[in-house]
Design a protein around this motif. Structure first.
Motif, mmCIF file in Angstrom:
data_model
loop_
_atom_site.group_PDB
_atom_site.id
_atom_site.type_symbol
_atom_site.label_atom_id
_atom_site.label_comp_id
_atom_site.label_asym_id
_atom_site.label_seq_id
_atom_site.Cartn_x
_atom_site.Cartn_y
_atom_site.Cartn_z
ATOM 1 N N THR A 84 0.958 -1.282 0.049
ATOM 2 C CA THR A 84 -0.059 0.046 0.072
ATOM 3 C C THR A 84 0.866 1.394 -0.005
ATOM 4 N N THR A 85 2.112 1.345 0.856
ATOM 5 C CA THR A 85 2.739 2.407 0.844
ATOM 6 C C THR A 85 3.437 2.612 -0.610
ATOM 7 N N ALA A 86 3.820 1.596 -1.181
ATOM 8 C CA ALA A 86 4.553 1.472 -2.350
ATOM 9 C C ALA A 86 3.718 2.032 -3.710
ATOM 10 N N VAL A 87 2.136 1.540 -3.508
ATOM 11 C CA VAL A 87 1.305 2.300 -4.353
ATOM 12 C C VAL A 87 1.080 3.697 -4.104
ATOM 13 N N GLU A 88 0.844 4.175 -2.874
ATOM 14 C CA GLU A 88 0.763 5.465 -2.820
ATOM 15 C C GLU A 88 1.835 6.502 -3.297
ATOM 16 N N THR A 89 2.939 6.070 -3.017
ATOM 17 C CA THR A 89 4.206 6.842 -3.217
ATOM 18 C C THR A 89 4.228 6.850 -4.996
ATOM 19 N N VAL A 160 -9.760 -7.361 -16.140
ATOM 20 C CA VAL A 160 -8.877 -6.884 -14.631
ATOM 21 C C VAL A 160 -7.722 -7.360 -14.947
ATOM 22 N N GLU A 161 -6.638 -6.153 -14.820
ATOM 23 C CA GLU A 161 -5.166 -6.875 -14.893
ATOM 24 C C GLU A 161 -4.602 -7.036 -13.692
ATOM 25 N N MET A 162 -3.424 -7.931 -13.676
ATOM 26 C CA MET A 162 -3.177 -8.354 -12.231
ATOM 27 C C MET A 162 -1.404 -7.642 -12.349
ATOM 28 N N VAL A 163 -1.034 -7.169 -11.232
ATOM 29 C CA VAL A 163 0.436 -7.306 -11.097
ATOM 30 C C VAL A 163 0.677 -7.788 -9.673
ATOM 31 N N GLY A 164 1.833 -8.506 -9.859
ATOM 32 C CA GLY A 164 2.133 -9.278 -8.317
ATOM 33 C C GLY A 164 3.697 -9.782 -8.379
ATOM 34 N N ILE A 165 3.880 -10.425 -7.368
ATOM 35 C CA ILE A 165 5.178 -11.065 -7.460
ATOM 36 C C ILE A 165 5.205 -12.380 -7.165
ATOM 37 N N ASP A 166 6.235 -13.027 -7.939
ATOM 38 C CA ASP A 166 6.231 -14.509 -8.095
ATOM 39 C C ASP A 166 6.416 -15.311 -6.998
ATOM 40 N N GLN A 167 5.516 -15.506 -6.032
ATOM 41 C CA GLN A 167 5.695 -16.262 -5.075
ATOM 42 C C GLN A 167 6.009 -17.579 -5.030
ATOM 43 N N ALA A 168 5.872 -18.199 -6.159
ATOM 44 C CA ALA A 168 6.346 -19.654 -6.511
ATOM 45 C C ALA A 168 7.747 -19.645 -6.594
ATOM 46 N N HIS A 169 8.158 -18.764 -7.371
ATOM 47 C CA HIS A 169 9.640 -18.651 -7.567
ATOM 48 C C HIS A 169 10.275 -18.293 -6.348
ATOM 49 N N GLY A 170 9.579 -17.703 -5.222
ATOM 50 C CA GLY A 170 10.244 -17.436 -4.005
ATOM 51 C C GLY A 170 10.395 -18.502 -3.358
ATOM 52 N N SER A 171 9.573 -19.694 -3.237
ATOM 53 C CA SER A 171 9.767 -20.772 -2.919
ATOM 54 C C SER A 171 10.844 -21.682 -3.294
ATOM 55 N N PHE A 296 8.455 -4.637 -3.437
ATOM 56 C CA PHE A 296 6.987 -3.974 -2.928
ATOM 57 C C PHE A 296 7.177 -2.733 -3.869
ATOM 58 N N ALA A 297 8.151 -1.888 -3.882
ATOM 59 C CA ALA A 297 8.337 -0.717 -4.573
ATOM 60 C C ALA A 297 8.060 -0.774 -6.249
ATOM 61 N N GLU A 298 8.671 -1.736 -6.621
ATOM 62 C CA GLU A 298 8.504 -1.919 -8.097
ATOM 63 C C GLU A 298 7.228 -2.387 -8.473
ATOM 64 N N VAL A 299 6.412 -3.291 -7.516
ATOM 65 C CA VAL A 299 5.269 -3.703 -7.707
ATOM 66 C C VAL A 299 3.941 -2.621 -7.635
ATOM 67 N N GLY A 300 4.223 -1.565 -6.641
ATOM 68 C CA GLY A 300 3.688 -0.488 -6.595
ATOM 69 C C GLY A 300 3.713 0.442 -7.937
ATOM 70 N N GLN A 301 4.764 0.740 -8.437
ATOM 71 C CA GLN A 301 5.208 1.464 -9.475
ATOM 72 C C GLN A 301 4.681 0.703 -10.785
ATOM 73 N N GLU A 302 4.875 -0.582 -10.749
ATOM 74 C CA GLU A 302 4.043 -1.397 -12.047
ATOM 75 C C GLU A 302 2.730 -1.365 -11.965
ATOM 76 N N ALA A 303 1.990 -1.531 -10.760
ATOM 77 C CA ALA A 303 0.405 -1.568 -10.804
ATOM 78 C C ALA A 303 0.113 -0.299 -10.957
ATOM 79 N N LEU A 304 0.565 0.925 -10.663
ATOM 80 C CA LEU A 304 0.245 2.271 -10.912
ATOM 81 C C LEU A 304 0.041 2.504 -12.223
ATOM 82 N N ARG A 305 1.228 2.199 -12.922
ATOM 83 C CA ARG A 305 1.475 2.501 -14.514
ATOM 84 C C ARG A 305 0.194 1.833 -15.209
ATOM 85 N N HIS A 306 0.086 0.568 -14.789
ATOM 86 C CA HIS A 306 -0.874 -0.459 -15.572
ATOM 87 C C HIS A 306 -2.212 0.355 -15.416
#
Length: 340
Positions: A84-89, A160-171, A296-306
């Motif tokens: 949320t902080t990243a999206v607001e910024t 509806v578009e999605m932006v996220g983090i690859d959680q499976a890759h994290g595991s 998180f910062a990159e996700v906020g920027q990417e989601a806002l851009r979309h």
């Protein structure tokens, strides 16, 4: 009103810069068409006077509110709060203001708040869809305004578009790291079953485990708290510990570390521990926690851009989920990787 306290206007900026009102408007809206020297003079006047745009007046003239709605839930948790902080910024940097709404536990809350956001005049909505309870909000808003979800799972709603983090890759990178340290068995301390991040981290773990040929199991689910990690680990100590514990978030990992310490077990000599999130302070635990950092910062920027591209009527050529990769942060709670 005292003239000294009056809010600076575009006319004040024009007078100080020695240009017309129209030139100030061009600098604010189409700066590329204004000569650099003139543009710099206007920007200096804006800075000196402390001029800010009157959004209400601008909305009347342009029929644009410059408002983005953000719907979230459970800001007490690290992931949703950081997102949320990243999206607001990112919104602020793009010239938008955010109308932030949090869901309540009341029935039909998601549908109600989705409708309320639309009624506030937002041009688009970002839904930080952390769990299944957020899905009705996406459905409520999807037909009336551009919607982008920040989620680990693709939305069911068309358009509806999605932006996220690859959680499976994290595991996957956790399992690969543990295998390179010589671990032969891993237990995954799972998060809540209705949370998308927990679901994908769990499925990513089982897939990586199968690919690696290591032994392992999923235990839980927990509820994202240290208490859950403590109780799940205490039960494993009684039944037989694996070589490593992979917690679904850092809070669960903290509880695991406490249980292991309480029973006189050494980390990582007796058992390795890995978390997820790279929570503030993870490096100051004893031992410092190996974990997965999320962008998180990159996700906020990417989601806002979309979302802004959808608000402006631009439609991406490929309608597909967009995910960003996390990264492993190796610290002292896991053994060094073998060099051969």
């Amino acid at each position: 009103m005292n003239p000294a306290q009056r809010r600076p206007s575009m006319g004040d900026v024009a007078a100080r810069a020695g240009v017309s009102y129209q030139t100030v408007s061009r600098v604010l809206n189409e700066p590329e068409i204004v000569r650099p020297a003139t543009r710099d003079r206007v920007l200096e006047a804006i800075s000196t006077l402390g001029y800010t745009r009157n959004r209400a007046a601008r909305a009347l003239k342009t029929a644009r509110s410059s408002l983005i709605g953000v719907l979230t839930d459970n800001l007490s948790l690290f992931g949703p709060a950081e997102t949320t902080t990243a999206v607001e910024t990112a919104a602020r940097e793009a010239g938008y203001s955010v109308v932030l709404t949090s869901m309540t536990s009341e029935p039909h809350s998601a549908r109600q708040v989705g409708a309320e956001l639309l009624g506030s005049g937002v041009e688009g909505i970002l839904v930080i869809a952390a769990h299944e309870g957020m899905s009705p909000a996406v459905t409520a808003a999807a037909g009336s305004a551009p919607v982008v979800v920040v989620s680990a799972q693709p939305p069911r709603e068309a358009g509806v578009e999605m932006v996220g983090i690859d959680q499976a890759h994290g595991s996957q990178i956790v399992v690969e790291h543990l295998q390179r340290t010589g671990v032969r068995s891993i237990a995954h301390l799972a998060g809540p079953t209705d949370w998308f991040d927990a679901q994908v981290r769990r499925s990513g773990f089982t897939a990586a485990l199968e690919h690696s040929g290591l032994d392992g199991e999923v235990v839980g689910p927990g509820d994202w708290t240290p208490r859950a990690g403590y109780e799940l680990t205490t039960a494993l100590i009684a039944s037989g510990l694996p070589d490593a514990l992979f917690a679904a978030n850092d809070m669960i990992a903290i509880g695991a570390l406490h249980a292991l310490h309480e029973h006189g077990l050494r980390v990582p000599e007796d058992v390795s521990v890995v978390g997820f999130d790279n929570t503030l302070g993870a490096e100051f635990l004893i031992p410092s926690l190996t974990t997965v950092a999320q962008p998180f910062a990159e996700v906020g920027q990417e989601a806002l851009r979309h979302l802004v591209s959808l608000v402006d009527g631009e439609h991406p050529s490929v309608q597909a989920p967009h995910t960003l990769p996390p990264r492993l942060v190796v610290r002292r709670s896991t053994r060094p990787e073998r060099t051969h």
